[in-house]
Design a protein around this motif. Structure first.
Motif, PDB file in Angstrom:
ATOM      1  N   LEU A 127     -53.754  57.280 -36.538  1.00  0.00           N
ATOM      2  CA  LEU A 127     -53.805  57.587 -35.101  1.00  0.00           C
ATOM      3  C   LEU A 127     -52.617  56.988 -34.383  1.00  0.00           C
ATOM      4  O   LEU A 127     -52.031  57.601 -33.496  1.00  0.00           O
ATOM      5  CB  LEU A 127     -55.100  57.034 -34.496  1.00  0.00           C
ATOM      6  N   ARG A 128     -52.269  55.761 -34.776  1.00  0.00           N
ATOM      7  CA  ARG A 128     -51.145  55.083 -34.114  1.00  0.00           C
ATOM      8  C   ARG A 128     -49.850  55.877 -34.332  1.00  0.00           C
ATOM      9  O   ARG A 128     -49.084  56.109 -33.397  1.00  0.00           O
ATOM     10  CB  ARG A 128     -51.029  53.673 -34.699  1.00  0.00           C
ATOM     11  N   ILE A 129     -49.620  56.328 -35.590  1.00  0.00           N
ATOM     12  CA  ILE A 129     -48.370  57.064 -35.834  1.00  0.00           C
ATOM     13  C   ILE A 129     -48.389  58.392 -35.078  1.00  0.00           C
ATOM     14  O   ILE A 129     -47.414  58.777 -34.465  1.00  0.00           O
ATOM     15  CB  ILE A 129     -48.127  57.327 -37.333  1.00  0.00           C
ATOM     16  N   TYR A 130     -49.543  59.087 -35.124  1.00  0.00           N
ATOM     17  CA  TYR A 130     -49.653  60.357 -34.401  1.00  0.00           C
ATOM     18  C   TYR A 130     -49.316  60.159 -32.929  1.00  0.00           C
ATOM     19  O   TYR A 130     -48.543  60.879 -32.328  1.00  0.00           O
ATOM     20  CB  TYR A 130     -51.095  60.896 -34.471  1.00  0.00           C
ATOM     21  N   ARG A 131     -49.981  59.120 -32.363  1.00  0.00           N
ATOM     22  CA  ARG A 131     -49.816  58.863 -30.931  1.00  0.00           C
ATOM     23  C   ARG A 131     -48.352  58.567 -30.620  1.00  0.00           C
ATOM     24  O   ARG A 131     -47.771  59.131 -29.704  1.00  0.00           O
ATOM     25  CB  ARG A 131     -50.697  57.659 -30.559  1.00  0.00           C
ATOM     26  N   ASP A 132     -47.744  57.687 -31.433  1.00  0.00           N
ATOM     27  CA  ASP A 132     -46.352  57.304 -31.167  1.00  0.00           C
ATOM     28  C   ASP A 132     -45.410  58.489 -31.354  1.00  0.00           C
ATOM     29  O   ASP A 132     -44.476  58.677 -30.587  1.00  0.00           O
ATOM     30  CB  ASP A 132     -45.922  56.150 -32.086  1.00  0.00           C
ATOM     31  N   LEU A 133     -45.702  59.295 -32.392  1.00  0.00           N
ATOM     32  CA  LEU A 133     -44.848  60.456 -32.644  1.00  0.00           C
ATOM     33  C   LEU A 133     -44.916  61.425 -31.458  1.00  0.00           C
ATOM     34  O   LEU A 133     -43.898  61.909 -30.964  1.00  0.00           O
ATOM     35  CB  LEU A 133     -45.287  61.144 -33.934  1.00  0.00           C
ATOM     36  N   MET A 134     -46.150  61.684 -30.997  1.00  0.00           N
ATOM     37  CA  MET A 134     -46.315  62.583 -29.846  1.00  0.00           C
ATOM     38  C   MET A 134     -45.605  62.011 -28.622  1.00  0.00           C
ATOM     39  O   MET A 134     -44.964  62.727 -27.856  1.00  0.00           O
ATOM     40  CB  MET A 134     -47.800  62.762 -29.526  1.00  0.00           C
ATOM     41  N   ARG A 166     -44.615  65.394 -38.863  1.00  0.00           N
ATOM     42  CA  ARG A 166     -45.991  65.788 -38.527  1.00  0.00           C
ATOM     43  C   ARG A 166     -46.799  65.989 -39.800  1.00  0.00           C
ATOM     44  O   ARG A 166     -47.939  65.557 -39.913  1.00  0.00           O
ATOM     45  CB  ARG A 166     -45.993  67.090 -37.740  1.00  0.00           C
ATOM     46  N   GLY A 167     -46.184  66.663 -40.768  1.00  0.00           N
ATOM     47  CA  GLY A 167     -46.885  66.983 -42.022  1.00  0.00           C
ATOM     48  C   GLY A 167     -47.217  65.739 -42.830  1.00  0.00           C
ATOM     49  O   GLY A 167     -48.207  65.716 -43.555  1.00  0.00           O
ATOM     50  N   PHE A 204     -35.378  59.985 -35.984  1.00  0.00           N
ATOM     51  CA  PHE A 204     -35.860  60.761 -34.841  1.00  0.00           C
ATOM     52  C   PHE A 204     -35.959  59.876 -33.587  1.00  0.00           C
ATOM     53  O   PHE A 204     -35.564  60.274 -32.493  1.00  0.00           O
ATOM     54  CB  PHE A 204     -37.221  61.397 -35.165  1.00  0.00           C
ATOM     55  N   VAL A 205     -36.467  58.638 -33.791  1.00  0.00           N
ATOM     56  CA  VAL A 205     -36.581  57.712 -32.651  1.00  0.00           C
ATOM     57  C   VAL A 205     -35.196  57.440 -32.060  1.00  0.00           C
ATOM     58  O   VAL A 205     -35.016  57.408 -30.837  1.00  0.00           O
ATOM     59  CB  VAL A 205     -37.263  56.393 -33.084  1.00  0.00           C
TER      60      VAL A 205
END
Ligand SMILES: Nc1ncnc2c1ncn2[C@@H]1O[C@H](COP(=O)(O)OP(=O)(O)OP(=O)(O)O)[C@@H](O)[C@H]1O
Length: 584
Positions: free
Chosen positions: A86-93, A118-119, A310-311
């Motif tokens: 969840l943390r990575i998803y949230r940060d990526l978004m 994402r994948g 990406f960051v």
């Protein structure tokens, strides 16, 4: 950067649970070895007729821990992993939404990178579990080596056989990573095909044209190409692993035979045979674990490397977009000097040498054939892209020195391909000005300006109605009704410096469109010297603009008021006359 991101996320997400995970993992890893030591002590004790109570206690204790700790650890790890994902998803978004422009959607290599990230997110169980696992595996390796050395120091050569497995695993892992990166594009293509085939907005066209069959065929082709590559990579990995395991089995068999000879000669205690045989599975298991760890860590490292890149891209884009706040008012106007723009990967520029002054408080209409560059020009004004040549100034300030976020907060825009935000109606409109999302008064005024009051009046719960038939109790709207709500959304900001209307009224009749544009332009001019830029193919609307800009093949072709351009008898006059005749 890569490790900092990884460690920061791993230990920053659930610090306490991560430490408990470390302790329990250590216990789980060492418990079987404790049992083995106990077994050796018991066997040695039996052959020397001196039973070992400590040995028996170690067997029982080791077994108990081996049975009890794993289920607790599984539950704990699943919680830690879920939080990590969840943390990575949230940060990526969050990072994706911070990018000021839209180039990451249109630049294929960036789009592939985002698709790859994402994948892979759901596969990032190695976030903290991997780090804890690495520490514990190191402990297990040390303990297993210690035990082997306690039988005979030369048996320390046996784990070297395990290196074969690690090598084979890393070759296979690298190959799979290359394949995954190459397949990111296929994944995007599949996603897009699925979207066209399944999304309701495409339903009518795909069915009437019979496009469904073609989409299915393309989907199958993409999937088959993907499968073929994945299977090839897995097959190579499997062959290497089988060879490595066979090598290990032969080497270990020789070590067992050697121990048997030593025990028969009386040079080693009988317990050594039990220990070396039982350690075989252990050494193999540890080699497998090290292999798994190395692969998992390498995969996570590659993920965080791409993530870090990406960051960095996001930070650079954000830094490039930083600057002074947008002005309170536009006094003179917006001036373009020699502006040119080429889309990433495009062969020809979409705009060339555009010199143009948009006076403060004016309404400017952009006209021209399809592909002339009208939308590209408004995208530059909204700073969705930066010009690749020339400059844009707001009064005397270079637009690129104004903070992108601050500029956008002072812009409003309505587009032909508007979004259908399926929220409750108040939110669908309110998102046009986030700080006033819950301000019902502001939403009502925006509805009035966008002539969308009727749309809301017809909804069963008014502004509280859930929109979109895919939701429980949701109501769907006609294209025109959606468009009116999108227009109202564009009017949420009370005093924009720039109001862009890029054919947002295509679903309205010409009279309504004309009336709407007049109202918008008036409201914008009254406020802060704001400029209204409208793109329309309807000359009945266009003629009311103070300034009409005729675009042709990316260049500014003609410029002036309706009367000037009609008198000049150029392209505008020709197009206007043609359309007027068609309406007669
Ligand atoms: N995202 C993109 N990537 C590459 N090329 C693009 C992109 N968007 C537009 N173009 C190209 O840029 C040129 C100008 O397109 P633009 O959308 O600005 O035209 P337009 O005048 O708004 O056309 P229309 O009246 O059809 O909306 C066209 O040749 C188009 O193919």
């Amino acid at each position: 950067m890569t490790f900092r991101l990884w460690f920061g996320m791993a230990f920053g997400t659930s610090p306490l649970l991560t430490w408990i995970q470390l302790v329990l993992n250590t216990v789980r890893a060492l418990a079987p070895l404790v049992t083995l030591v106990g077994l050796k002590l018991v066997i040695d004790g039996l052959t020397s007729r001196d039973p070992s109570a400590i040995g028996a206690a170690l067997i029982v204790g080791g077994l108990a821990l081996s049975l009890v700790v794993p289920p607790v650890l599984n539950a704990l790890e699943s919680t830690v992993n879920d939080r990590g994902h969840l943390r990575i998803y949230r940060d990526l978004m969050a990072h994706v939404s911070r990018v000021p422009g839209v180039a990451h959607h249109e630049n294929p290599s960036l789009a592939d990178k985002v698709a790859y990230l994402r994948g892979q997110v759901s596969d990032m169980s190695y976030l903290s579990t991997g780090l804890v696992g690495a520490v514990v595996t190191a402990l297990e390796v040390a303990a297993t080596f210690g035990l082997l050395a306690s039988v005979r120091p030369e048996f320390l050569l046996l784990p070297a056989l395990g290196l074969l497995r690690i090598w084979s695993g890393s070759v296979a892992g690298r190959r799979q990573h290359e394949v995954r990166q190459r397949l990111a594009r296929h994944g995007r293509m599949r996603g897009r095909l699925r979207e066209i085939a399944a999304a309701p907005e495409h339903g009518v066209e795909t069915r009437t044209s019979g496009l469904g069959r073609l989409l299915l065929t393309r989907f199958r082709e993409v999937l088959a190409a993907e499968r073929a590559e994945t299977i090839r990579a897995s097959r190579q990995g499997l062959l290497l692993e089988v060879a490595a395991r066979l090598g290990f089995a032969l080497g270990y068999g020789a070590a067992i035979a050697y121990t048997v000879v030593l025990v028969r000669n009386g040079s080693a205690p009988a317990g050594d045979i039990a220990l070396i045989v039982l350690l075989a599975a252990r050494v193999d298991q540890v080699a497998g674990m090290v292999n798994g760890q190395v692969q998992g860590m390498a995969r996570t490292w590659r993920f965080f490397k791409a993530y870090g890149e990406f960051v960095t891209y996001v930070r650079e884009s954000v830094a490039a977009g930083a600057g002074s706040p947008a002005p309170e008012r536009v006094l003179g106007g917006i001036t373009l000097n020699g502006v040119g723009f080429s889309y990433p990967q495009a062969d020809a520029p979409a705009l060339r040498d555009v010199d143009l002054h948009l006076p403060a408080g004016s309404t400017v209409a952009l006209v021209g054939e399809n592909g002339a560059g009208k939308t590209t020009l408004v995208k530059l004004l909204l700073r969705l892209y930066e010009p690749t040549a020339g400059t844009i100034r707001v009064d005397d300030v270079g637009m690129d020195s104004i903070d992108v976020g601050s500029w956008r907060e002072r812009c409003s825009a309505g587009f032909q391909d508007f979004d259908r935000f399926e929220f409750v109606a108040a939110t669908t409109v309110g998102v046009g000005d986030l700080p006033r999302l819950d301000d019902r008064g502001a939403v009502d005024r925006a509805l009035e300006r966008g002539d969308a009051e009727d749309v809301v009046a017809q909804l069963p719960d008014g502004l509280d109605t859930q929109l979109g038939s895919a939701w429980q109790g949701g109501v769907d709207l006609s294209v025109g009704q959606w468009q009116r709500l999108a227009l109202a959304r564009a009017f949420m900001r009370p005093e924009p410096l720039l109001l862009v209307l890029d054919e947002p009224t295509a679903a309205l009749d010409p009279e309504s469109e004309h009336a709407l544009f007049e109202r918008f332009a008036e409201a914008t001019q009254r406020s802060a010297g704001g400029i209204t830029v409208l793109v329309s193919h309807r000359f009945s609307t266009v003629r009311m603009a103070d300034l009409i800009v005729v675009m042709h093949e990316g260049r500014l072709h003609e410029l002036g008021s309706h009367d000037d351009l009609m008198a000049a008898g150029g392209l505008y006059a020709e197009l206007y006359t043609l359309q007027a005749q068609a309406y007669r």
